[in-house]
Design a protein around this motif. Structure first.
Motif, PDB file in Angstrom:
ATOM      1  N   LYS A 125      -9.296  -1.802 -16.285  1.00  0.00           N
ATOM      2  CA  LYS A 125      -8.020  -1.317 -15.750  1.00  0.00           C
ATOM      3  C   LYS A 125      -6.822  -1.960 -16.445  1.00  0.00           C
ATOM      4  N   ALA A 173       2.220   2.786 -11.493  1.00  0.00           N
ATOM      5  CA  ALA A 173       2.804   1.705 -10.691  1.00  0.00           C
ATOM      6  C   ALA A 173       3.103   0.505 -11.597  1.00  0.00           C
ATOM      7  N   VAL A 187      -0.726  -4.310  -4.280  1.00  0.00           N
ATOM      8  CA  VAL A 187      -2.088  -3.790  -4.413  1.00  0.00           C
ATOM      9  C   VAL A 187      -2.835  -4.667  -5.417  1.00  0.00           C
ATOM     10  N   LYS A 232      -6.247  -5.205  -7.714  1.00  0.00           N
ATOM     11  CA  LYS A 232      -7.353  -4.441  -8.305  1.00  0.00           C
ATOM     12  C   LYS A 232      -8.158  -5.316  -9.251  1.00  0.00           C
ATOM     13  N   VAL A 264     -10.455  -2.381  -4.997  1.00  0.00           N
ATOM     14  CA  VAL A 264      -9.019  -2.173  -4.808  1.00  0.00           C
ATOM     15  C   VAL A 264      -8.669  -2.474  -3.362  1.00  0.00           C
ATOM     16  N   VAL A 315      -5.283  -2.509  -0.818  1.00  0.00           N
ATOM     17  CA  VAL A 315      -3.859  -2.261  -0.601  1.00  0.00           C
ATOM     18  C   VAL A 315      -3.401  -3.209   0.500  1.00  0.00           C
ATOM     19  N   GLU A 318      -0.234  -4.832  -8.418  1.00  0.00           N
ATOM     20  CA  GLU A 318       0.769  -3.797  -8.689  1.00  0.00           C
ATOM     21  C   GLU A 318       1.540  -3.374  -7.462  1.00  0.00           C
ATOM     22  N   GLU A 319       2.658  -2.733  -7.712  1.00  0.00           N
ATOM     23  CA  GLU A 319       3.521  -2.281  -6.618  1.00  0.00           C
ATOM     24  C   GLU A 319       2.780  -1.225  -5.818  1.00  0.00           C
ATOM     25  N   ARG A 320       3.095  -1.196  -4.527  1.00  0.00           N
ATOM     26  CA  ARG A 320       2.465  -0.249  -3.633  1.00  0.00           C
ATOM     27  C   ARG A 320       3.281   1.039  -3.636  1.00  0.00           C
ATOM     28  N   LEU A 321       2.665   2.123  -4.059  1.00  0.00           N
ATOM     29  CA  LEU A 321       3.371   3.405  -4.128  1.00  0.00           C
ATOM     30  C   LEU A 321       3.185   4.166  -2.824  1.00  0.00           C
ATOM     31  N   GLU A 379      -1.649  11.622  -2.145  1.00  0.00           N
ATOM     32  CA  GLU A 379      -2.574  11.423  -3.273  1.00  0.00           C
ATOM     33  C   GLU A 379      -3.181  12.733  -3.728  1.00  0.00           C
ATOM     34  N   LYS A 388     -10.227   8.615   1.015  1.00  0.00           N
ATOM     35  CA  LYS A 388     -10.858   7.368   0.571  1.00  0.00           C
ATOM     36  C   LYS A 388     -11.173   6.413   1.719  1.00  0.00           C
ATOM     37  N   ASN A 418     -11.476   1.008   2.357  1.00  0.00           N
ATOM     38  CA  ASN A 418     -11.563   1.949   1.246  1.00  0.00           C
ATOM     39  C   ASN A 418     -13.033   2.192   0.924  1.00  0.00           C
ATOM     40  N   MET A 459      -0.468   9.488  -7.399  1.00  0.00           N
ATOM     41  CA  MET A 459       0.346   9.447  -6.186  1.00  0.00           C
ATOM     42  C   MET A 459       1.568  10.308  -6.469  1.00  0.00           C
ATOM     43  N   LEU A 490      -2.528   6.287 -10.366  1.00  0.00           N
ATOM     44  CA  LEU A 490      -3.140   5.141  -9.695  1.00  0.00           C
ATOM     45  C   LEU A 490      -4.303   4.622 -10.517  1.00  0.00           C
ATOM     46  N   GLU A 491      -5.048   5.547 -11.104  1.00  0.00           N
ATOM     47  CA  GLU A 491      -6.220   5.142 -11.890  1.00  0.00           C
ATOM     48  C   GLU A 491      -6.679   6.326 -12.710  1.00  0.00           C
TER      49      GLU A 491
HETATM   50  P1  AMP Z   1      -8.058   3.374  -7.197  1.00  0.00           P
HETATM   51  O1  AMP Z   1      -9.544   3.071  -7.260  1.00  0.00           O
HETATM   52  O2  AMP Z   1      -7.251   2.651  -8.186  1.00  0.00           O
HETATM   53  O3  AMP Z   1      -7.780   4.855  -7.107  1.00  0.00           O
HETATM   54  O4  AMP Z   1      -7.626   2.859  -5.784  1.00  0.00           O
HETATM   55  C1  AMP Z   1      -8.282   3.253  -4.594  1.00  0.00           C
HETATM   56  C2  AMP Z   1      -7.270   3.685  -3.584  1.00  0.00           C
HETATM   57  O5  AMP Z   1      -6.339   2.639  -3.329  1.00  0.00           O
HETATM   58  C3  AMP Z   1      -6.423   4.859  -4.071  1.00  0.00           C
HETATM   59  O6  AMP Z   1      -7.030   6.066  -3.870  1.00  0.00           O
HETATM   60  C4  AMP Z   1      -5.194   4.675  -3.205  1.00  0.00           C
HETATM   61  O7  AMP Z   1      -5.408   5.183  -1.911  1.00  0.00           O
HETATM   62  C5  AMP Z   1      -5.054   3.174  -3.125  1.00  0.00           C
HETATM   63  N1  AMP Z   1      -4.129   2.681  -4.171  1.00  0.00           N
HETATM   64  C6  AMP Z   1      -4.449   2.297  -5.419  1.00  0.00           C
HETATM   65  N2  AMP Z   1      -3.349   1.904  -6.100  1.00  0.00           N
HETATM   66  C7  AMP Z   1      -2.307   2.035  -5.257  1.00  0.00           C
HETATM   67  C8  AMP Z   1      -0.905   1.805  -5.362  1.00  0.00           C
HETATM   68  N3  AMP Z   1      -0.357   1.323  -6.462  1.00  0.00           N
HETATM   69  N4  AMP Z   1      -0.140   2.069  -4.284  1.00  0.00           N
HETATM   70  C9  AMP Z   1      -0.694   2.525  -3.139  1.00  0.00           C
HETATM   71  N5  AMP Z   1      -1.998   2.766  -2.968  1.00  0.00           N
HETATM   72  C10 AMP Z   1      -2.813   2.541  -4.012  1.00  0.00           C
END
Ligand code: AMP
Ligand code: GLY
Length: 426
Positions: A108, A123, A146, A148, A158, A160, A190-193, A197, A219, A229, A278, A287-288
């Motif tokens: 990542k 983010a 957040v 990760k 991950v 949050v 990272e910042e929380r967005l 989704e 999720k 999650n 997001m 986000l990923e």
């Molecule tokens: P990811 O595996 O990176 O998609 O993260 C899993 C879940 O965490 C995502 O589907 C989002 O619901 C949440 N998430 C990840 N990054 C953020 C972010 N920067 N801000 C808010 N929620 C996040």
């Protein structure tokens, strides 16, 4: 016109792989379908072979011995470990990105650097390898962030966080207690967005991009998006928030620049690229990235494809995606995941599953097996996510009703599922 049959090997054993096998089987050109290692559902579509997805020697031998013409890889672990490089070296055709391109999911911190270099909206993030540095940074902030794990953590790496204190506790778990081992040697903070989704998956072949229908994943474990999650407790397709404007922005601002950046780094992407987004007030932000089909997104997207899926996959592998003809069902799909007690933590295997026949008889329903194995005349649970029940219909409402009608037929000890999958689409 008689065409040669294509023998296909599908690597993996989840609901996504059952959906992949079923999509391939619908092609009139499909020859034999092998699934390694597969589950109790895939052996009804093809033949299960007990070879693990990371046993590359075993898979190469299997592909040779059984005259496989095309291999499709489901999960991220073999892709990130270089299964595509190995197969290509052996002269075997395979769908999926090389190890270098799959780093977009497996690392990542690398993905963040690539996004930054290509000016892809994402983010704001910092990357840390020392707990003390990460903690010092978090304590300068007043809001939750957040956390990760940079490496692969089976969708669980991950968290949050609501407050700086919780962020520090999470960092401790990742970096001091090493809950994810090496995967969290490097951590992203990272910042929380805020926003809705959306998952956008696209077939990619070099610089050619073909967007698939959109999906939204659920999720969190519990109704109303509460609890831990998970890998995904359900999904629906299409996602109403994916307006033509949103999709244009995703293609122009996210997919094109990323695919270009990978090609410039001599890691041209081949396969399916999954952007987890997001939809923020400032536009879609990443986000990923995942280097594969989503699970359970595949279980709502693949059954909606009306074109020949095998043709599409071959067009990607052979570098003629521009010619591909992609037709969709106009309707909707809603998928409800049935999980074992304890998921996403440790679970007990071997629970007898009842009601599969009755569930399958519900019109417009596909019961995909996720974690199952056959034993004599019964089917037993194996793992966290056990079944993925997809309802298909003209409307989200009816697709949802069908999925839950089929869920009502199914039972196993400790079965848990969300009751609100697809509500957001109504
Ligand atoms: P990811 O595996 O990176 O998609 O993260 C899993 C879940 O965490 C995502 O589907 C989002 O619901 C949440 N998430 C990840 N990054 C953020 C972010 N920067 N801000 C808010 N929620 C996040
Ligand atoms: N459903 C999310 C994923 O496959 O990563």
């Amino acid at each position: 016109m008689s065409e040669t049959r294509v023998n296909v090997l599908i690597v993996g054993s989840g609901g996504r792989e059952h959906a992949l096998a079923a999509a391939v089987a619908r092609s009139p050109r499909a020859g034999r379908i092998l699934v390694a290692p597969g589950n109790a559902g895939t052996c009804e579509v093809g033949e299960n072979i007990p070879v693990e997805p990371t046993d590359f020697d075993g898979l190469v031998k299997l592909a040779r011995d059984r005259q496989i013409d095309l291999t499709i890889v489901g999960p991220e672990a073999p892709l990130c470990a270089g299964i595509v490089d190995r197969f290509q070296k052996e002269g075997l055709r395979i769908f999926g990105p090389t190890r270098a391109a799959a780093r977009i999911e497996g690392d990542k911190a690398y993905a963040k650097a690539l996004m930054r270099a290509a000016d892809v909206p994402t983010a704001d993030a910092r990357v840390f390898t020392r707990f003390e540095d990460a903690r010092t940074y978090v304590l300068t902030r007043s809001e939750g962030l957040v956390v990760k794990a940079s490496g692969l953590a089976a969708g669980k790496g991950v968290v949050v966080c609501d407050t700086p204190a919780q962020t520090v506790l999470t960092l401790e778990k990742f970096m001091i207690e090493r809950a994810f081992g090496d995967a969290a040697d490097t951590v992203i903070v990272e910042e929380r967005l805020q926003g809705e989704e959306l998952s956008v998956l696209a077939l990619i072949s070099g610089r050619a991009i073909c967007l698939l229908e959109t999906a939204q994943d659920h999720k969190r474990l519990g109704d109303g998006d509460t609890g831990a999650n998970t890998g995904g407790m359900g999904a629906f397709s299409p996602a109403p928030c994916a307006t033509p404007n949103v999709l244009r922005a995703v293609e122009r601002d996210v997919l094109l620049p990323i695919v270009d950046a990978l090609a410039r780094e001599s890691h041209p992407y081949q396969g399916v690229l999954y952007a987890g987004l997001m939809l923020t007030p400032a536009g879609p932000k990443v986000l990923e990235f995942n280097c594969r089909f989503g699970d359970p997104e595949a279980q709502v997207i693949l059954p909606r494809i009306r074109s020949d899926f095998l043709d599409l996959i071959e067009a990607v592998v052979d570098g003629r995606l521009e010619e591909a003809d992609l037709q969709w069902d106009d309707g909707a799909a809603v998928c409800v995941v049935l999980a074992s007690r304890g998921y996403p933590g440790p679970v007990e295997d071997g629970k007898v599953i009842d009601g599969l026949e009755a569930a399958r008889r519900v019109p417009g329903v596909q019961v995909y097996h996720a974690g199952t194995r056959p034993l004599e005349h019964r089917i037993l649970s194996k793992g966290g996510r056990v079944l993925a029940v997809t309802g298909l219909s003209e409307t989200h409402e009816e697709a949802r009703r069908r999925a839950y009608e089929a869920v009502g037929c199914l039972r196993f000890d400790g079965m848990q599922f969300r009751t609100d999958i697809g509500n957001r689409a109504l």
